[in-house]
Design a protein around this motif. Structure first.
Motif, short mmCIF file in Angstrom:
data_model
loop_
_atom_site.label_atom_id
_atom_site.label_comp_id
_atom_site.label_asym_id
_atom_site.label_seq_id
_atom_site.Cartn_x
_atom_site.Cartn_y
_atom_site.Cartn_z
N HIS A 44 0.88 -1.29 -0.03
CA HIS A 44 -0.05 -0.14 0.01
C HIS A 44 0.82 1.24 0.00
CE1 HIS A 44 -3.86 -2.04 0.60
NE2 HIS A 44 -3.31 -2.83 1.14
N THR A 45 0.25 2.57 -0.44
CA THR A 45 0.98 3.70 -0.38
C THR A 45 1.52 4.20 0.96
OG1 THR A 45 -0.74 4.30 -1.92
CG2 THR A 45 0.66 6.06 -0.88
N HIS A 46 2.87 4.56 1.05
CA HIS A 46 3.35 5.30 2.23
C HIS A 46 3.90 6.54 1.92
CE1 HIS A 46 2.80 0.70 3.59
NE2 HIS A 46 3.24 1.25 4.76
N VAL A 47 3.85 7.18 3.21
CA VAL A 47 4.36 8.46 3.14
C VAL A 47 5.25 8.84 4.42
CG1 VAL A 47 3.99 10.95 3.18
CG2 VAL A 47 2.34 9.31 2.11
N LEU A 48 6.43 9.39 4.26
CA LEU A 48 7.25 9.79 5.41
C LEU A 48 7.00 11.25 5.53
CD1 LEU A 48 10.76 8.11 5.05
CD2 LEU A 48 9.40 8.08 7.08
N PRO A 73 11.14 9.07 -4.27
CA PRO A 73 10.54 10.80 -4.49
C PRO A 73 10.38 11.65 -3.42
CG PRO A 73 9.23 9.10 -5.67
CD PRO A 73 10.14 8.19 -4.75
N ARG A 74 10.76 12.93 -3.49
CA ARG A 74 10.55 13.97 -2.41
C ARG A 74 9.85 15.10 -2.95
NH1 ARG A 74 14.84 15.27 1.63
NH2 ARG A 74 14.75 17.31 1.98
N LEU A 75 8.64 15.37 -2.38
CA LEU A 75 7.74 16.61 -2.73
C LEU A 75 7.24 17.38 -1.96
CD1 LEU A 75 4.44 14.75 -3.60
CD2 LEU A 75 6.26 13.45 -3.16
N ALA A 76 6.66 18.65 -2.38
CA ALA A 76 6.37 19.37 -1.36
C ALA A 76 4.70 19.44 -1.18
CB ALA A 76 6.63 21.06 -1.90
N PRO A 98 9.63 19.03 2.50
CA PRO A 98 9.22 18.21 1.72
C PRO A 98 8.78 16.84 2.51
CG PRO A 98 11.56 18.44 1.76
CD PRO A 98 10.87 19.68 2.54
N VAL A 99 7.95 15.99 1.67
CA VAL A 99 7.88 14.66 2.32
C VAL A 99 8.26 13.88 1.61
CG1 VAL A 99 5.58 15.45 3.37
CG2 VAL A 99 5.83 14.39 0.98
N MET A 100 8.56 12.45 1.71
CA MET A 100 9.04 11.37 0.76
C MET A 100 8.05 10.39 0.56
SD MET A 100 13.34 10.94 1.98
CE MET A 100 13.61 10.27 0.42
N THR A 101 8.07 9.75 -0.71
CA THR A 101 6.95 8.75 -0.90
C THR A 101 7.43 7.41 -1.16
OG1 THR A 101 6.67 9.63 -3.24
CG2 THR A 101 5.47 10.56 -1.30
N PRO A 102 8.65 6.86 -0.82
CA PRO A 102 9.09 5.60 -1.12
C PRO A 102 8.25 4.55 -0.72
CG PRO A 102 10.07 6.04 0.92
CD PRO A 102 9.23 7.14 0.46
N ILE A 225 -5.40 9.09 -2.63
CA ILE A 225 -4.04 9.51 -2.66
C ILE A 225 -3.65 8.90 -4.08
CG2 ILE A 225 -3.31 7.86 -1.29
CD1 ILE A 225 -1.41 10.30 -0.12
N VAL A 226 -2.73 9.79 -5.08
CA VAL A 226 -1.96 9.23 -5.81
C VAL A 226 -0.49 9.96 -5.56
CG1 VAL A 226 -1.65 9.38 -8.39
CG2 VAL A 226 -3.85 9.38 -7.49
N LEU A 227 0.41 9.05 -5.51
CA LEU A 227 1.84 9.51 -5.34
C LEU A 227 2.86 8.80 -6.18
CD1 LEU A 227 1.70 9.88 -1.40
CD2 LEU A 227 1.72 11.52 -3.03
N PRO A 228 4.04 9.52 -6.46
CA PRO A 228 4.96 8.96 -7.07
C PRO A 228 6.09 7.91 -6.25
CG PRO A 228 5.50 10.97 -6.75
CD PRO A 228 4.33 10.87 -6.14
N ALA A 229 6.41 6.70 -6.74
CA ALA A 229 7.12 6.00 -5.84
C ALA A 229 8.44 5.84 -6.84
CB ALA A 229 6.49 4.65 -5.60
N GLU A 230 9.61 4.76 -6.41
CA GLU A 230 10.66 4.59 -7.02
C GLU A 230 10.33 3.67 -8.20
OE1 GLU A 230 9.88 1.22 -4.39
OE2 GLU A 230 9.95 3.70 -4.30
#
Length: 442
Positions: A44-48, A73-76, A98-102, A225-230
């Motif tokens: 599942h999707t994760h956010v730091l 990925p790192r994004l604001a 920024p947050v990170m979305t690995p 939630i739609v986020l980029p991952a590696e």
């Protein structure tokens, strides 16, 4: 007990103060960043969050640069993200730290390499804890069984401290009862919310957007939630109330997004390519176990992570709270003395308090919320009216937006939203200014 993120970070901290730390992990570790059966959140999707990144930087200074260098990925937010809240898009002119979305396996694989490089830490995989040794007021070790080669023999591990990081499914309450004690009291808020996550390939959602976040609310219960991952992948999580769970077939999953309050996420999903089938998840109860109330005479047992305070995963707090638990433990041990376990337990639980208040405050307003910790008294209702007004100001007011975001990112306590004079003046004395319905521009 437990060799995932919370357990690894706790082991890293304890190794500074112990001759040896043994990690008991019921799964087998994969050689690479692969999902594991014992970690249901792996796919599942994760956010730091910014708070989690700060905590990891304090614990393992080289980890975040390594993750970023390897493609995390790192994004604001909302600078790089289209965020829909209170019926409108939030202005992107006030970007966050920024947050990170690995992906979870990507993060955990690299975290494991850092932590297990310490010679004081050893790990036994395919080994399942089956009970506690000692008395309910003084735990002295654990019983285990091997899960490989059909071997079911029982072994005992004696330890000065037993740490439970086995997650939501922790059996420590029952094991304490088996020793003649009482399981800890629990605070519970449950909404029945369900979600599903799919992996997609495709171009970005828009030329200058790197994702979407559709915030579910009492009057609009669908979330996305739609986020980029590696590795050029997109992690997409859709959520709904108990009677409207997202489908887990690719076509139905995309069709579900057509019910979101804005058409942009569905439009993008319709052009993206699904990688496999989406995976559903329904264990979204907020549950806080009050081990901090066991008394000053209890010794030998410490509980962290989801085994202590499990939060509705749709709010993306879990990784950050696990890191904050470890920082709290490190700081409580920093002076070289060994405080009593009840003091360590209070410090760890205190580090998750803000996340608990955010998650249960949001879930308490959802239709059908149940549990002994649902907030709904007269003072709560007045507070929720104020917060509704505050959320209406978030999209266009940079001061209110920043204050609200710092709370959601666990950088400041929720009470700051009602104690800051600047925020109070803007929320109570100004009218909210709506933002355009079109996708927000920088």
């Amino acid at each position: 007990m437990g060799g995932s993120v919370a357990g690894l970070l706790a082991a890293h901290v304890l190794a500074r103060h112990a001759e040896r730390v043994t990690v008991l992990e019921r799964d087998r570790y994969e050689d690479g960043p692969e999902p594991r059966a014992g970690v249901p959140q792996s796919r599942h999707t994760h956010v730091l969050l910014a708070s989690g990144m700060n905590a990891l930087s304090e614990l393992l200074p080289g980890l975040l640069p390594e993750l970023q260098g390897a493609g995390a990925p790192r994004l604001a937010v909302p600078g790089d993200l289209g965020v829909w809240q209170a019926g409108q898009w939030i202005s992107r002119r006030n970007p966050s730290a920024p947050v990170m979305t690995p992906s979870r396996p990507f993060l955990e694989h690299r975290l494991r390499r850092h932590v297990l490089a310490d010679p004081r830490i050893r790990v036994r995989t395919s080994t399942e804890a089956t009970g506690l040794l000692g008395r309910s007021d003084h735990v002295t070790g654990v019983t285990v069984r091997a899960r490989r080669d059909g071997h079911q023999g029982r072994q005992e591990f004696v330890a000065d401290l037993v740490l439970d990081a086995t997650g939501r499914s922790s059996r420590t309450p029952q094991w304490l009862a088996d020793l003649g004690g009482s399981p800890p009291a629990e605070d519970v808020v449950e909404t029945g919310r369900a979600y599903a996550t799919g992996v997609f390939h495709g171009d970005g959602p828009a030329e200058d957007l790197r994702g979407f976040y559709i915030v579910p609310e009492a009057g609009q219960p669908l979330g996305a939630i739609v986020l980029p991952a590696e590795n050029d992948r997109w992690m997409v999580t859709l959520s709904g109330p108990r009677d409207l769970a997202p489908p887990t077939d690719p076509e139905g999953f995309v069709d579900f997004a057509d019910g979101l309050p804005h058409g942009a996420p569905h439009k993008w999903l319709s052009t993206a390519h699904a990688v496999g089938r989406p995976l559903g998840y329904r264990h979204t109860t907020n549950r806080r176990r009050r081990y901090d109330r066991r008394g000053r005479d209890c010794a030998g047992l410490l509980v962290v992570g989801d085994a202590l305070c499990a939060l509705n995963p749709v709010y993306g707090q879990g990784l950050s709270v696990a890191a904050m638990n470890a920082v709290a433990l490190a700081r409580a041990l920093a002076d070289g003395r060994t405080p009593p376990v009840h003091a360590l337990q209070r410090a760890v639980l205190r580090s998750s308090r803000a996340a608990w208040e955010v998650a249960t405050g949001a879930d308490s307003t959802m239709p059908g919320a149940v549990g002994n910790a649902v907030r709904g008294g007269p003072v709560d209702r007045l507070l929720f009216r104020y917060l509704d007004r505050l959320r209406a100001h978030v999209p266009s007011d940079p001061v209110v937006c920043s204050a609200n975001r710092d709370v959601l990112f666990l950088l400041t306590p929720p009470r700051s939203l009602v104690t800051s004079p600047r925020v109070l003046r803007r929320v109570l004395l100004r009218s909210a200014v709506p933002t355009p319905r079109d996708l927000p521009t920088p």
